[in-house]
Scaffold this motif. Sequence first.
Motif, PDB file in Angstrom:
ATOM      1  N   LEU A 124      -7.749   9.950 -11.667  1.00  0.00           N
ATOM      2  CA  LEU A 124      -8.861   9.262 -12.333  1.00  0.00           C
ATOM      3  C   LEU A 124      -9.327   8.059 -11.520  1.00  0.00           C
ATOM      4  CD1 LEU A 124      -7.953   9.190 -16.138  1.00  0.00           C
ATOM      5  CD2 LEU A 124      -9.803  10.437 -15.030  1.00  0.00           C
ATOM      6  N   ALA A 125      -8.374   7.314 -10.954  1.00  0.00           N
ATOM      7  CA  ALA A 125      -8.727   6.140 -10.160  1.00  0.00           C
ATOM      8  C   ALA A 125      -9.532   6.539  -8.927  1.00  0.00           C
ATOM      9  CB  ALA A 125      -7.462   5.380  -9.750  1.00  0.00           C
ATOM     10  N   ILE A 126      -9.136   7.628  -8.283  1.00  0.00           N
ATOM     11  CA  ILE A 126      -9.889   8.120  -7.119  1.00  0.00           C
ATOM     12  C   ILE A 126     -11.302   8.517  -7.549  1.00  0.00           C
ATOM     13  CG2 ILE A 126     -10.027   9.987  -5.431  1.00  0.00           C
ATOM     14  CD1 ILE A 126      -6.956   9.961  -5.352  1.00  0.00           C
TER      15      ILE A 126
ATOM     16  N   GLY B 284      -5.787   5.024 -19.005  1.00  0.00           N
ATOM     17  CA  GLY B 284      -6.675   3.966 -18.522  1.00  0.00           C
ATOM     18  C   GLY B 284      -5.919   2.777 -17.969  1.00  0.00           C
ATOM     19  N   TYR B 285      -4.785   2.447 -18.585  1.00  0.00           N
ATOM     20  CA  TYR B 285      -4.005   1.289 -18.129  1.00  0.00           C
ATOM     21  C   TYR B 285      -3.485   1.508 -16.710  1.00  0.00           C
ATOM     22  CZ  TYR B 285      -0.222  -2.126 -17.933  1.00  0.00           C
ATOM     23  OH  TYR B 285       0.617  -3.138 -17.552  1.00  0.00           O
ATOM     24  N   TYR B 286      -2.882   2.662 -16.478  1.00  0.00           N
ATOM     25  CA  TYR B 286      -2.332   2.948 -15.149  1.00  0.00           C
ATOM     26  C   TYR B 286      -3.445   3.242 -14.143  1.00  0.00           C
ATOM     27  CZ  TYR B 286       1.984   3.166 -17.797  1.00  0.00           C
ATOM     28  OH  TYR B 286       3.039   2.856 -18.619  1.00  0.00           O
ATOM     29  N   MET B 287      -4.579   3.713 -14.623  1.00  0.00           N
ATOM     30  CA  MET B 287      -5.729   3.922 -13.745  1.00  0.00           C
ATOM     31  C   MET B 287      -6.174   2.609 -13.115  1.00  0.00           C
ATOM     32  SD  MET B 287      -9.610   5.066 -14.749  1.00  0.00           S
ATOM     33  CE  MET B 287      -9.888   3.424 -15.418  1.00  0.00           C
ATOM     34  N   VAL B 288      -6.171   1.529 -13.892  1.00  0.00           N
ATOM     35  CA  VAL B 288      -6.582   0.226 -13.380  1.00  0.00           C
ATOM     36  C   VAL B 288      -5.605  -0.265 -12.303  1.00  0.00           C
ATOM     37  CG1 VAL B 288      -6.883  -2.202 -14.017  1.00  0.00           C
ATOM     38  CG2 VAL B 288      -7.827  -0.405 -15.469  1.00  0.00           C
ATOM     39  N   ILE B 289      -4.314  -0.025 -12.499  1.00  0.00           N
ATOM     40  CA  ILE B 289      -3.324  -0.404 -11.483  1.00  0.00           C
ATOM     41  C   ILE B 289      -3.601   0.342 -10.181  1.00  0.00           C
ATOM     42  CG2 ILE B 289      -0.873  -0.343 -10.865  1.00  0.00           C
ATOM     43  CD1 ILE B 289      -0.219  -0.698 -13.818  1.00  0.00           C
ATOM     44  N   TYR B 290      -3.841   1.643 -10.282  1.00  0.00           N
ATOM     45  CA  TYR B 290      -4.142   2.425  -9.085  1.00  0.00           C
ATOM     46  C   TYR B 290      -5.470   2.005  -8.459  1.00  0.00           C
ATOM     47  CZ  TYR B 290      -0.359   5.777  -9.923  1.00  0.00           C
ATOM     48  OH  TYR B 290       0.866   6.381 -10.072  1.00  0.00           O
ATOM     49  N   LEU B 291      -6.425   1.672  -9.305  1.00  0.00           N
ATOM     50  CA  LEU B 291      -7.744   1.283  -8.803  1.00  0.00           C
ATOM     51  C   LEU B 291      -7.646   0.014  -7.958  1.00  0.00           C
ATOM     52  CD1 LEU B 291     -10.705   2.165  -8.933  1.00  0.00           C
ATOM     53  CD2 LEU B 291     -10.983   0.686 -10.924  1.00  0.00           C
ATOM     54  N   ALA B 292      -6.795  -0.911  -8.376  1.00  0.00           N
ATOM     55  CA  ALA B 292      -6.588  -2.129  -7.589  1.00  0.00           C
ATOM     56  C   ALA B 292      -6.015  -1.796  -6.215  1.00  0.00           C
ATOM     57  CB  ALA B 292      -5.659  -3.076  -8.333  1.00  0.00           C
ATOM     58  N   GLY B 293      -5.104  -0.841  -6.164  1.00  0.00           N
ATOM     59  CA  GLY B 293      -4.537  -0.433  -4.885  1.00  0.00           C
ATOM     60  C   GLY B 293      -5.539   0.302  -4.017  1.00  0.00           C
ATOM     61  N   LEU B 294      -6.349   1.146  -4.610  1.00  0.00           N
ATOM     62  CA  LEU B 294      -7.348   1.911  -3.850  1.00  0.00           C
ATOM     63  C   LEU B 294      -8.378   0.987  -3.206  1.00  0.00           C
ATOM     64  CD1 LEU B 294      -8.035   4.951  -6.207  1.00  0.00           C
ATOM     65  CD2 LEU B 294      -6.939   5.015  -3.973  1.00  0.00           C
ATOM     66  N   GLN B 295      -8.783  -0.042  -3.915  1.00  0.00           N
ATOM     67  CA  GLN B 295      -9.803  -0.941  -3.382  1.00  0.00           C
ATOM     68  C   GLN B 295      -9.268  -1.844  -2.273  1.00  0.00           C
ATOM     69  OE1 GLN B 295     -11.428  -2.906  -6.833  1.00  0.00           O
ATOM     70  NE2 GLN B 295     -12.666  -1.126  -7.414  1.00  0.00           N
ATOM     71  N   ALA B 296      -7.932  -1.860  -2.115  1.00  0.00           N
ATOM     72  CA  ALA B 296      -7.334  -2.632  -1.027  1.00  0.00           C
ATOM     73  C   ALA B 296      -7.179  -1.807   0.251  1.00  0.00           C
ATOM     74  CB  ALA B 296      -5.968  -3.163  -1.458  1.00  0.00           C
ATOM     75  N   ILE B 297      -7.458  -0.507   0.189  1.00  0.00           N
ATOM     76  CA  ILE B 297      -7.357   0.347   1.375  1.00  0.00           C
ATOM     77  C   ILE B 297      -8.637   0.209   2.193  1.00  0.00           C
ATOM     78  CG2 ILE B 297      -7.114   2.718   2.213  1.00  0.00           C
ATOM     79  CD1 ILE B 297      -5.591   3.380  -0.323  1.00  0.00           C
TER      80      ILE B 297
END
Length: 298
Positions: free
Chosen positions: A98-100, A178-191
């Motif tokens: 979902l984050a991707i 949704g909660y874990y999606m936000v955690i992953y989203l923060a990591g994705l935007q740092a790549i």
Amino acid sequence: MQKSVLARWGTIQHKLTPYLFLLPALLILGLTVFWPALQAFYLSFTRYEYDLTQPPQWIGWENFQRLWTDAVFWQTLGNTLLYLVCVVPVLAIAPLALAILVNQKLRGMHWFRAAYYTPVVISMVVAGIAWRWIYDGNGLLNQIIRQIGLSEKGIPWLTSPQWALFSVMAVTVWKGLGYYMVIYLAGLQAIPADLYEAAAIEGSDGIRKHWDITVPLMRPYIVLVAVISAISATKVFEEVYIMTQGGPRNSSKTIVYYLYEQAFRNLEMSYACTIGLVLFLGILGLSIINLKLTNQRV
């Protein structure tokens, strides 16, 4: 001599300053967390039940012996482990997908992010009641099943021992995506985007680029989500309390719900503390093993 004493006192003050700032928080934690935890540990070795006005009686390991022969405890432990095995992999993988998806730079994507995160801000009480209506014999889900011809009577989602626990699991997954999606989203935007551009030149594009770049760089976040979701799945309570009350025939009863039942329905406080101590040791061991195993891969 006086200067050396003043310098030493200044060094001591400098070292003590951080602890003085921590002191109010440590006092509050001591009174609300550490002291009750020590009391619960002591009560695990006593008999303290029914008439709570009487002082606890020391009985040693009797509560643990009772726990060893308690069939309901082992059933709830099995339910909790099944919950762990089924929920954690889904909550570690699906939110990453979902984050991707919502990390794409497309018009109106922020609305999708808000939609996926909405279940997180909904109270579990409200969510549990809503899903109980959805799972009802004449609820939305069974009406859809009848409409498409899968079953004439519908499926007893919350009243069948085969379906009850898995129905509760679905609500946990829906609430946590949704909660874990936000955690992953923060990591994705740092790549850095340069890595994906370089990978595209090397022929790694589409889904493959996520396997080659995203997953390796997101491993610390995957570890974090796996540990958090595992601990949360082990301590699940609200969904069970609202939707099934542990039934039917203890099929959806988890270890935390059993602890609550012993403490506040049967008033067997010492036995409930014993269950809590075993649960604490289990969560502690699970966290240590999970972190050690995953740190070797990160």
